[in-house]
Design a protein around this motif. Structure first.
Motif, PDB file in Angstrom:
ATOM      1  N   GLY A 296      -5.747  47.107 -18.275  1.00 37.68           N
ATOM      2  CA  GLY A 296      -4.444  46.608 -18.696  1.00 37.68           C
ATOM      3  C   GLY A 296      -3.317  47.292 -17.945  1.00 37.68           C
ATOM      4  N   SER A 297      -2.284  47.705 -18.669  1.00 39.24           N
ATOM      5  CA  SER A 297      -1.117  48.334 -18.059  1.00 39.24           C
ATOM      6  C   SER A 297      -1.475  49.680 -17.440  1.00 39.24           C
ATOM      7  N   THR A 298      -0.854  49.977 -16.291  1.00 43.23           N
ATOM      8  CA  THR A 298      -1.078  51.283 -15.649  1.00 43.23           C
ATOM      9  C   THR A 298      -0.427  52.405 -16.443  1.00 43.23           C
ATOM     10  N   GLY A 299       0.340  52.044 -17.452  1.00 44.22           N
ATOM     11  CA  GLY A 299       0.978  53.051 -18.290  1.00 44.22           C
ATOM     12  C   GLY A 299       0.216  53.354 -19.563  1.00 44.22           C
ATOM     13  N   THR A 300      -1.089  53.050 -19.569  1.00 42.87           N
ATOM     14  CA  THR A 300      -1.903  53.346 -20.751  1.00 42.87           C
ATOM     15  C   THR A 300      -3.096  54.209 -20.367  1.00 42.87           C
ATOM     16  N   VAL A 301      -3.538  55.004 -21.321  1.00 41.19           N
ATOM     17  CA  VAL A 301      -4.712  55.865 -21.165  1.00 41.19           C
ATOM     18  C   VAL A 301      -5.503  55.807 -22.466  1.00 41.19           C
ATOM     19  N   MET A 302      -6.805  55.572 -22.368  1.00 41.93           N
ATOM     20  CA  MET A 302      -7.662  55.560 -23.558  1.00 41.93           C
ATOM     21  C   MET A 302      -8.405  56.882 -23.659  1.00 41.93           C
ATOM     22  N   PHE A 303      -8.486  57.413 -24.874  1.00 37.73           N
ATOM     23  CA  PHE A 303      -9.297  58.612 -25.095  1.00 37.73           C
ATOM     24  C   PHE A 303      -9.915  58.523 -26.481  1.00 37.73           C
ATOM     25  N   GLU A 304     -11.040  59.208 -26.650  1.00 40.28           N
ATOM     26  CA  GLU A 304     -11.731  59.212 -27.934  1.00 40.28           C
ATOM     27  C   GLU A 304     -11.445  60.514 -28.674  1.00 40.28           C
ATOM     28  N   HIS A 305     -11.172  60.373 -29.979  1.00 41.45           N
ATOM     29  CA  HIS A 305     -10.876  61.547 -30.791  1.00 41.45           C
ATOM     30  C   HIS A 305     -11.410  61.324 -32.208  1.00 41.45           C
ATOM     31  N   GLY A 307     -14.113  60.144 -33.345  1.00 45.24           N
ATOM     32  CA  GLY A 307     -14.715  58.846 -33.573  1.00 45.24           C
ATOM     33  C   GLY A 307     -13.779  57.670 -33.418  1.00 45.24           C
ATOM     34  N   HIS A 308     -12.511  57.942 -33.121  1.00 44.40           N
ATOM     35  CA  HIS A 308     -11.541  56.865 -32.953  1.00 44.40           C
ATOM     36  C   HIS A 308     -11.215  56.683 -31.472  1.00 44.40           C
ATOM     37  N   ALA A 309     -11.064  55.448 -31.040  1.00 39.22           N
ATOM     38  CA  ALA A 309     -10.595  55.150 -29.689  1.00 39.22           C
ATOM     39  C   ALA A 309      -9.083  55.035 -29.748  1.00 39.22           C
ATOM     40  N   CYS A 310      -8.385  55.958 -29.129  1.00 35.86           N
ATOM     41  CA  CYS A 310      -6.918  55.979 -29.141  1.00 35.86           C
ATOM     42  C   CYS A 310      -6.390  55.569 -27.775  1.00 35.86           C
ATOM     43  N   VAL A 311      -5.265  54.890 -27.763  1.00 42.58           N
ATOM     44  CA  VAL A 311      -4.650  54.448 -26.513  1.00 42.58           C
ATOM     45  C   VAL A 311      -3.226  54.980 -26.450  1.00 42.58           C
ATOM     46  N   LEU A 312      -2.977  55.858 -25.464  1.00 44.32           N
ATOM     47  CA  LEU A 312      -1.607  56.294 -25.214  1.00 44.32           C
ATOM     48  C   LEU A 312      -0.875  55.153 -24.505  1.00 44.32           C
ATOM     49  N   SER A 372       3.547  52.112 -39.781  1.00 42.68           N
ATOM     50  CA  SER A 372       3.599  53.490 -39.307  1.00 42.68           C
ATOM     51  C   SER A 372       3.220  53.550 -37.830  1.00 42.68           C
ATOM     52  N   ILE A 373       3.857  54.441 -37.104  1.00 44.38           N
ATOM     53  CA  ILE A 373       3.598  54.606 -35.667  1.00 44.38           C
ATOM     54  C   ILE A 373       3.179  56.047 -35.403  1.00 44.38           C
ATOM     55  N   SER A 374       2.149  56.213 -34.588  1.00 48.42           N
ATOM     56  CA  SER A 374       1.743  57.545 -34.128  1.00 48.42           C
ATOM     57  C   SER A 374       2.562  57.876 -32.879  1.00 48.42           C
ATOM     58  N   TRP A 375       3.145  59.075 -32.867  1.00 43.51           N
ATOM     59  CA  TRP A 375       4.021  59.478 -31.765  1.00 43.51           C
ATOM     60  C   TRP A 375       3.429  60.680 -31.030  1.00 43.51           C
ATOM     61  N   LEU A 376       3.624  60.705 -29.711  1.00 46.96           N
ATOM     62  CA  LEU A 376       3.252  61.864 -28.899  1.00 46.96           C
ATOM     63  C   LEU A 376       4.261  62.000 -27.771  1.00 46.96           C
ATOM     64  N   THR A 377       4.794  63.190 -27.590  1.00 53.22           N
ATOM     65  CA  THR A 377       5.731  63.441 -26.491  1.00 53.22           C
ATOM     66  C   THR A 377       5.064  64.266 -25.399  1.00 53.22           C
ATOM     67  N   GLY A 378       5.608  64.196 -24.210  1.00 51.75           N
ATOM     68  CA  GLY A 378       5.089  64.993 -23.100  1.00 51.75           C
ATOM     69  C   GLY A 378       5.181  66.473 -23.377  1.00 51.75           C
ATOM     70  N   ALA A 379       6.257  66.885 -24.061  1.00 54.04           N
ATOM     71  CA  ALA A 379       6.413  68.309 -24.390  1.00 54.04           C
ATOM     72  C   ALA A 379       5.309  68.782 -25.320  1.00 54.04           C
ATOM     73  N   THR A 380       4.963  67.944 -26.310  1.00 54.61           N
ATOM     74  CA  THR A 380       3.881  68.303 -27.243  1.00 54.61           C
ATOM     75  C   THR A 380       2.548  68.426 -26.509  1.00 54.61           C
ATOM     76  N   PHE A 392      -4.590  69.510 -31.789  1.00 59.43           N
ATOM     77  CA  PHE A 392      -3.243  68.970 -31.926  1.00 59.43           C
ATOM     78  C   PHE A 392      -3.260  67.472 -32.232  1.00 59.43           C
ATOM     79  N   LEU A 393      -4.325  66.787 -31.815  1.00 65.06           N
ATOM     80  CA  LEU A 393      -4.378  65.342 -32.036  1.00 65.06           C
ATOM     81  C   LEU A 393      -4.494  64.992 -33.524  1.00 65.06           C
ATOM     82  N   ASP A 394      -4.987  65.925 -34.330  1.00 67.20           N
ATOM     83  CA  ASP A 394      -5.056  65.674 -35.771  1.00 67.20           C
ATOM     84  C   ASP A 394      -3.667  65.457 -36.362  1.00 67.20           C
TER      85      ASP A 394
END
Length: 408
Positions: A296-305, A307-312, A372-380, A392-394
């Motif tokens: 998909g978009s070049t601005g997305t990254v998938m990772f597993e955490h 047991g969940h598949a998360c997409v930044l 509800s939205i899950s948020w993540l910043t570059g600083a975090t 930290f992903l918890d």
């Protein structure tokens, strides 16, 4: 001269320091080092074999990767100080190491500088014969019966000094690595006694002195050079200077790495789209997540955490100005991952890069109270990498975030 034996079990010799490949140590104080790489199969824990090859277990496989790099550097430094490295050629060539994905082969003599030019193959155990001149002939005439040739070599640039007795296969070589030298000889027979081993080590010390063209060595084997107090003091000073130099080099390397990390991972707060995604990939991988990119978009990254598949989903100014609402934008950009994986994914709004503060200021008010939205910043993310915080992903993934489902 100071001597070290690497992985010679149950053979305490007077004036000789015992070392182990599995316990990296400095060679600064030594002039002669004798190494048995065959011991790798016994000083590390082994797992089941793979395709007929012995395999080390997962934990020790990772240790061996680290130890090989250490000893190769240590041997190179040792040779650069004029030392003599004697390697007893093992009767096998390959073992297996576990990686995250697979079992990979490794050459048991990989730590030897220039090992790629010294191709070796296992052969039928055999006696040896020495066709070379002095000082090798006298050494092998005296101790040849205690060796068993179980590997042959393609000498390349090295000088062949012994062959298997019933053929032309080369089983011992000598190579000059200015100002040091490498001597590869066959493995010892298991029947060798400690007293004979002690005499052989003395003979190797004598041989090393002759190869150094030490003028104090007399014409017969066993005559040890007289070491004066001045020479002993100079050698001690050399060892201490080498240790200080290497400590400074290690400090320099650590500083360079930290500066490089600051420049690279700083992209999470100050970089462009490509830099942000590349840095996020590296951080998530370093923190133990399984990461994928390119769907998909070049601005997305998938990772597993957990047991969940998360997409930044990296939010940009254009996303904020679309007026569609962030939950919908997140679903749209994470949809290709849900379709590709054929499973639900959890989208996470990722705000990072040069314009992150401005984007965050406009994005927060657009989040609806109903979703509800899950948020993540570059600083975090950068702080998590700095602290090596695997948990930290918890705190990032909101449990109420609506997942994106595969399109049916």
């Amino acid at each position: 001269m100071p001597i070290a034996l690497i992985d010679f079990p149950n053979t305490p010799l007077q004036g000789v320091s015992p070392l182990s490949f599995a316990d990296p140590a400095s060679l600064n104080e030594f002039d002669l080092v004798v190494w048995r790489p065959a011991a790798i199969a016994s000083v590390y824990s082994r797992d089941d074999s793979f395709e007929g090859t012995p395999v080390l277990d997962v934990r020790d496989s990772q240790r061996v990767f680290t130890h090989i790099r250490y000893w190769r550097t240590e041997f190179e430094e040792f040779l650069a100080r004029g030392g003599t490295l004697v390697m007893l050629a093992p009767g096998f060539t390959r073992m297996g190491l576990h990686t995250v994905q697979d079992v990979v082969p490794f050459d048991v003599i990989e730590a030897l500088p220039g090992y790629r030019n010294l191709h070796h193959e296992a052969c039928k155990p055999s006696a040896l014969r020495c066709d070379a001149g002095e000082p090798f002939r006298r050494f092998f005439d005296t101790f040849g019966e205690h060796f068993v040739a179980s590997a042959t070599f393609t000498s390349g640039e090295a000088q062949a000094i012994a062959s298997v007795s019933d053929g032309d296969g080369i089983c011992a070589v000598y190579e000059y690595h200015h100002p040091g030298r490498v001597l590869v000889i066959p493995e010892l027979r298991e029947t060798i006694s400690p007293s004979t081993l002690a005499k052989m080590v003395d003979a190797l010390d004598d041989l090393s002195a002759r190869l150094r063209l030490d003028a104090r060595v007399s014409g017969y084997v066993g005559a040890r050079p007289v070491v004066t107090e001045r020479e002993r003091a100079l050698r001690q000073e050399l060892a201490e200077t080498s240790q200080k130099r290497r400590a400074l080099q290690a400090t320099e390397a650590a500083l360079l790495k930290e500066l490089s990390d600051i420049a690279f991972f700083g992209q999470l707060e100050h970089g462009d789209r490509v830099g942000v995604i590349n840095a996020a990939l590296q951080v998530l991988h370093a923190l133990g997540a399984y990461v994928q990119h390119g769907i998909g978009s070049t601005g997305t990254v998938m990772f597993e955490h957990m047991g969940h598949a998360c997409v930044l989903v990296l939010l940009e100014e254009a996303d904020i100005s679309r007026g569609q609402g962030l939950p919908k934008i997140l679903r749209e950009k994470s949809q290709p991952w849900a379709n590709e994986l054929n499973r639900e994914v959890v989208p996470i709004a990722f705000i990072a890069g040069a314009n992150s503060e401005e984007i965050l200021r406009h994005a927060k008010p657009q989040s609806t109270s109903s979703e509800s939205i899950s948020w993540l910043t570059g600083a975090t993310l950068q702080l998590a990498y700095k602290e090596r915080n695997f948990d930290f992903l918890d705190d990032v993934r909101a449990k109420e975030t609506a997942p994106t489902y595969p399109a049916r």
